[in-house]
Structures are given as structure tokens and as C-alpha cells.
Write a protein that holds these residues in place. Structure first.
Motif, mmCIF file in Angstrom:
data_model
loop_
_atom_site.group_PDB
_atom_site.id
_atom_site.type_symbol
_atom_site.label_atom_id
_atom_site.label_comp_id
_atom_site.label_asym_id
_atom_site.label_seq_id
_atom_site.Cartn_x
_atom_site.Cartn_y
_atom_site.Cartn_z
ATOM 1 N N TYR A 69 0.842 -1.196 0.000
ATOM 2 C CA TYR A 69 0.000 0.000 0.000
ATOM 3 C C TYR A 69 0.876 1.244 0.000
ATOM 4 O O TYR A 69 1.969 1.244 0.569
ATOM 5 C CB TYR A 69 -0.872 0.030 1.257
ATOM 6 C CG TYR A 69 -1.941 -1.027 1.309
ATOM 7 C CD1 TYR A 69 -3.023 -1.005 0.429
ATOM 8 C CD2 TYR A 69 -1.886 -2.048 2.253
ATOM 9 C CE1 TYR A 69 -4.019 -1.974 0.494
ATOM 10 C CE2 TYR A 69 -2.874 -3.016 2.321
ATOM 11 C CZ TYR A 69 -3.939 -2.976 1.439
ATOM 12 O OH TYR A 69 -4.917 -3.929 1.500
ATOM 13 N N LEU A 72 0.825 4.151 4.001
ATOM 14 C CA LEU A 72 0.579 3.706 5.377
ATOM 15 C C LEU A 72 1.823 3.998 6.212
ATOM 16 O O LEU A 72 2.941 3.781 5.755
ATOM 17 C CB LEU A 72 0.264 2.210 5.434
ATOM 18 C CG LEU A 72 -1.079 1.753 4.895
ATOM 19 C CD1 LEU A 72 -1.261 0.247 5.134
ATOM 20 C CD2 LEU A 72 -2.234 2.520 5.526
ATOM 21 N N PRO A 73 1.661 4.490 7.442
ATOM 22 C CA PRO A 73 2.828 4.746 8.279
ATOM 23 C C PRO A 73 3.629 3.467 8.541
ATOM 24 O O PRO A 73 3.077 2.360 8.497
ATOM 25 C CB PRO A 73 2.224 5.295 9.583
ATOM 26 C CG PRO A 73 0.764 5.160 9.471
ATOM 27 C CD PRO A 73 0.393 4.826 8.069
ATOM 28 N N ASP A 75 4.663 1.999 11.037
ATOM 29 C CA ASP A 75 4.257 1.097 12.127
ATOM 30 C C ASP A 75 2.818 0.583 11.955
ATOM 31 O O ASP A 75 2.247 0.007 12.866
ATOM 32 C CB ASP A 75 4.393 1.811 13.482
ATOM 33 C CG ASP A 75 3.523 3.066 13.547
ATOM 34 O OD1 ASP A 75 2.942 3.445 12.499
ATOM 35 O OD2 ASP A 75 3.425 3.652 14.637
ATOM 36 N N HIS A 76 2.227 0.794 10.756
ATOM 37 C CA HIS A 76 0.843 0.344 10.555
ATOM 38 C C HIS A 76 0.789 -1.180 10.433
ATOM 39 O O HIS A 76 1.540 -1.755 9.635
ATOM 40 C CB HIS A 76 0.256 0.998 9.304
ATOM 41 C CG HIS A 76 -1.241 0.899 9.242
ATOM 42 N ND1 HIS A 76 -1.893 -0.286 8.988
ATOM 43 C CD2 HIS A 76 -2.200 1.820 9.430
ATOM 44 C CE1 HIS A 76 -3.192 -0.078 9.011
ATOM 45 N NE2 HIS A 76 -3.407 1.195 9.283
ATOM 46 N N PRO A 77 -0.069 -1.857 11.194
ATOM 47 C CA PRO A 77 -0.074 -3.329 11.163
ATOM 48 C C PRO A 77 -0.481 -3.921 9.821
ATOM 49 O O PRO A 77 -0.174 -5.082 9.543
ATOM 50 C CB PRO A 77 -1.100 -3.704 12.249
ATOM 51 C CG PRO A 77 -1.903 -2.473 12.480
ATOM 52 C CD PRO A 77 -1.017 -1.305 12.164
ATOM 53 N N GLU A 78 -1.154 -3.155 8.962
ATOM 54 C CA GLU A 78 -1.599 -3.697 7.676
ATOM 55 C C GLU A 78 -0.644 -3.409 6.526
ATOM 56 O O GLU A 78 -0.935 -3.768 5.380
ATOM 57 C CB GLU A 78 -3.007 -3.210 7.336
ATOM 58 C CG GLU A 78 -4.070 -3.797 8.250
ATOM 59 C CD GLU A 78 -4.038 -5.339 8.319
ATOM 60 O OE1 GLU A 78 -3.689 -5.981 7.315
ATOM 61 O OE2 GLU A 78 -4.336 -5.872 9.410
ATOM 62 N N ARG A 79 0.481 -2.748 6.816
ATOM 63 C CA ARG A 79 1.515 -2.649 5.768
ATOM 64 C C ARG A 79 1.895 -4.061 5.366
ATOM 65 O O ARG A 79 2.118 -4.915 6.223
ATOM 66 C CB ARG A 79 2.763 -1.953 6.318
ATOM 67 C CG ARG A 79 2.825 -0.467 6.071
ATOM 68 C CD ARG A 79 4.086 0.082 6.689
ATOM 69 N NE ARG A 79 5.245 -0.122 5.849
ATOM 70 C CZ ARG A 79 6.425 -0.570 6.272
ATOM 71 N NH1 ARG A 79 6.605 -0.909 7.524
ATOM 72 N NH2 ARG A 79 7.436 -0.693 5.437
ATOM 73 N N THR A 82 4.924 -5.483 6.996
ATOM 74 C CA THR A 82 4.717 -5.931 8.378
ATOM 75 C C THR A 82 3.976 -7.263 8.392
ATOM 76 O O THR A 82 4.312 -8.175 9.152
ATOM 77 C CB THR A 82 3.898 -4.876 9.150
ATOM 78 O OG1 THR A 82 4.504 -3.603 8.962
ATOM 79 C CG2 THR A 82 3.811 -5.196 10.631
ATOM 80 N N PHE A 169 -9.146 -3.389 7.845
ATOM 81 C CA PHE A 169 -9.059 -2.005 8.320
ATOM 82 C C PHE A 169 -10.311 -1.675 9.141
ATOM 83 O O PHE A 169 -10.920 -0.618 8.980
ATOM 84 C CB PHE A 169 -8.923 -1.043 7.130
ATOM 85 C CG PHE A 169 -7.605 -1.182 6.399
ATOM 86 C CD1 PHE A 169 -6.525 -0.350 6.696
ATOM 87 C CD2 PHE A 169 -7.432 -2.158 5.435
ATOM 88 C CE1 PHE A 169 -5.315 -0.476 6.031
ATOM 89 C CE2 PHE A 169 -6.217 -2.298 4.758
ATOM 90 C CZ PHE A 169 -5.156 -1.458 5.061
ATOM 91 N N ALA A 175 -10.560 3.909 5.439
ATOM 92 C CA ALA A 175 -9.215 3.667 6.003
ATOM 93 C C ALA A 175 -8.340 2.866 5.048
ATOM 94 O O ALA A 175 -7.127 2.782 5.247
ATOM 95 C CB ALA A 175 -9.340 2.931 7.338
#
Ligand code: GLP
Length: 261
Positions: A69, A72-73, A75-79, A82, A169, A175
Motif C-alpha cells: 500500500y 501507510l505509516p 508502524d501500521h499493522p496492515e503494511r 509488516t 481495516f 481507512a
């Protein structure tokens, strides 16, 4: 294209893990293409179990993820970076830095896409690529209408894909990012073996087009019909619209198991 209709996700995981194990045995520094999504989870679970049991090692292997994506920052769990770390990379013995993904947080996204293509080429290309498929026939994030000759680039996500992924999300469509970086269809087609996994009724139409439909940018996964080594691992629900389902079952049943996929 070899179509294998499996009893359940566990069988899918076992067949794919056998192929990955055989690859790593003959080429310990193999390059793996890793997909996110729920479809490959059974494969990652099986590989993690075999790695913990000392039956397989990723110590010299490398990996490249398919897509990411945009925006997304870190630390975003949905990157996706990650997600793949959580569901697979951290559970096996890859060396630090052995798995790369496109940088969806780069200030120059076009340059990040070019750098990603160069990194894959510098690694010698992908030996075995795991793929899922979207309900609209996308692979990675190559949405309907994607160039069949595309390379890693920025794409706009369709509303359908954002709706499908909203569950990650908090069911909040707003989101879900609107853009992504994705390996192109030509990037994926350059991998030496493609293993595509699809389970559940919601994938049946896309699977029908993938295996038996006309090649078309409207169903991007259909480009796989032009690849010389594709394995499609399905459950009954995902296979329910295939016309030649009995033929696929019989072909796999009569295949000597030592041949693998
Ligand atoms: C996302 C990913 C694809 C994945 C698809 C299907 O859009 N970018 O790589 O194949 O979802 O996901 P799932 O396996 O969860 O159905």
C-alpha cells in the motif's frame, strides 16, 4: 497450467511446501516470491512447521514481496511488509535483510518501483512465486485493465479490492489506501514457477477465467495461461465453476507423486 483440486487448505499447504522444499534442496540460495493475503497462510504455516523441525532452511534464500500500500505509516499493522514479517518471515530462518518489498513510503514512488525491478534482477530473478487471486481476477495489485506487459508501478485500487480488503481495516472503507505499488504482470511472468492458491466460493468466477477463460486485461490473472510452469492449487469451492474439473482431478490422480508440481 496444472490444476490441483485439494481437500482443504492443509493439503494445499503441504503440496506447495513440498515444491518449495525441493527447490531449496537443489538451490539453497533460491529466490522466493511472497504473496500476502489469506490464501497463502496455509503454505506459510506448513513451512514454519518444517523449518522448526529442521526439515527446511531459508538461511541462504532470499524473498521479494509482490506489492505494498502507498502511504501507510511505517508502524501500521496492515503494511504488507509488516504482514509478511508476521505471518512468515519472522517464523523461519531468513538472514536479516533477505526479504525485500516495494517501498510504499518512498518520497519518489516511481524511483522506488524502478529500484525494486533492479533488485529482483540483481538477485537473478524469482525462482518460485506464490500468488493469490482477487475476486475480480487481479494478481498482486494488477487490477482489471492492467497492461499485460506491466512492470512494477503505482496503481489505483478498485473499489471492489478496497471493499474486499476493508475487513483488515476495521471494516472502514475510508481507512483502506487508494493506491499501491505492485509488481507488474510481466514482472510476475518472469518468475520461473508460479504457484497460485485460491479457496472459497468467492474466488470461483476468477478461477474460471484464470484457467478456462480468454486471455484479457479485464481478468489480469489470465496472462498466466502464457506461462510455461504454473500450478493452480484450489479447494472444491474455488473449483466449482471449472468445466473440465473431472479431467483435472484425473490428471493429478494419475501423475506419479515423485514428479511434484
Ligand atoms: C490482495 C493482494 C493480493 C491477494 C488478494 C487476495 O489484494 N494484493 O496479492 O492475492 O488480496 O487475497 P486473499 O488471499 O486474502 O483472498
Amino acid at each position: 497450467m496444472e490444476v490441483v483440486i485439494c481437500q482443504d487448505a492443509k493439503e494445499i499447504g503441504g503440496i506447495a511446501a513440498d515444491a518449495i522444499g525441493a527447490l531449496l534442496e537443489r538451490k539453497p540460495d533460491a529466490v522466493l516470491g511472497l504473496a500476502t493475503g489469506s490464501s497463502p497462510l496455509a503454505i506459510y504455516d506448513e513451512l514454519a512447521t518444517r523449518c522448526a523441525a529442521g526439515q527446511i532452511s531459508f538461511g541462504r534464500a532470499r524473498g521479494f514481496t509482490l506489492d505494498e500500500y502507498v502511504g501507510l505509516p511505517a508502524d501500521h499493522p496492515e503494511r504488507y511488509r509488516t504482514v509478511i514479517d508476521t505471518v512468515f518471515v519472522s517464523r523461519v530462518d531468513f538472514a536479516p535483510g533477505a526479504v525485500l518489498g516495494p517501498d510504499g513510503g518512498a518520497s519518489d514512488l516511481t524511483a522506488a518501483c524502478a529500484a525494486y525491478e533492479e533488485a529482483i534482477a540483481a538477485a537473478g530473478g524469482v525462482d518460485l512465486q506464490i500468488l493469490g487471486i482477487g475476486t475480480d481476477g487481479h494478481v498482486a495489485f494488477n487490477e482489471p485493465g492492467s497492461s499485460l506487459a506491466s512492470r512494477t508501478r503505482i496503481k489505483t485500487l478498485t473499489r471492489q479490492t478496497r471493499l474486499d480488503n476493508a475487513r483488515f481495516f476495521g471494516d472502514d472503507l475510508d481507512a483502506v489506501p487508494t493506491h499501491c505499488l505492485t509488481q507488474g504482470l510481466a514482472t510476475i511472468m518472469a518468475a520461473r514457477h508460479l504457484i497460485l492458491v485460491a479457496t472459497g466460493r468467492s474466488k470461483a468466477e476468477a478461477v474460471h477465467h484464470l484457467v478456462e477463460g480468454a486471455v484479457s486485461a479485464m481478468w489480469p490473472a489470465t496472462i498466466l495461461q502464457h506461462h510455461p510452469h504454473v500450478t493452480v492449487l484450489l479447494d472444491d469451492a474455488a473449483a466449482r465453476r471449472l468445466q473440465l474439473v473431472d479431467y483435472y482431478r484425473e490428471t493429478y490422480r494419475s501423475k506419479p507423486k515423485w514428479q511434484g508440481i
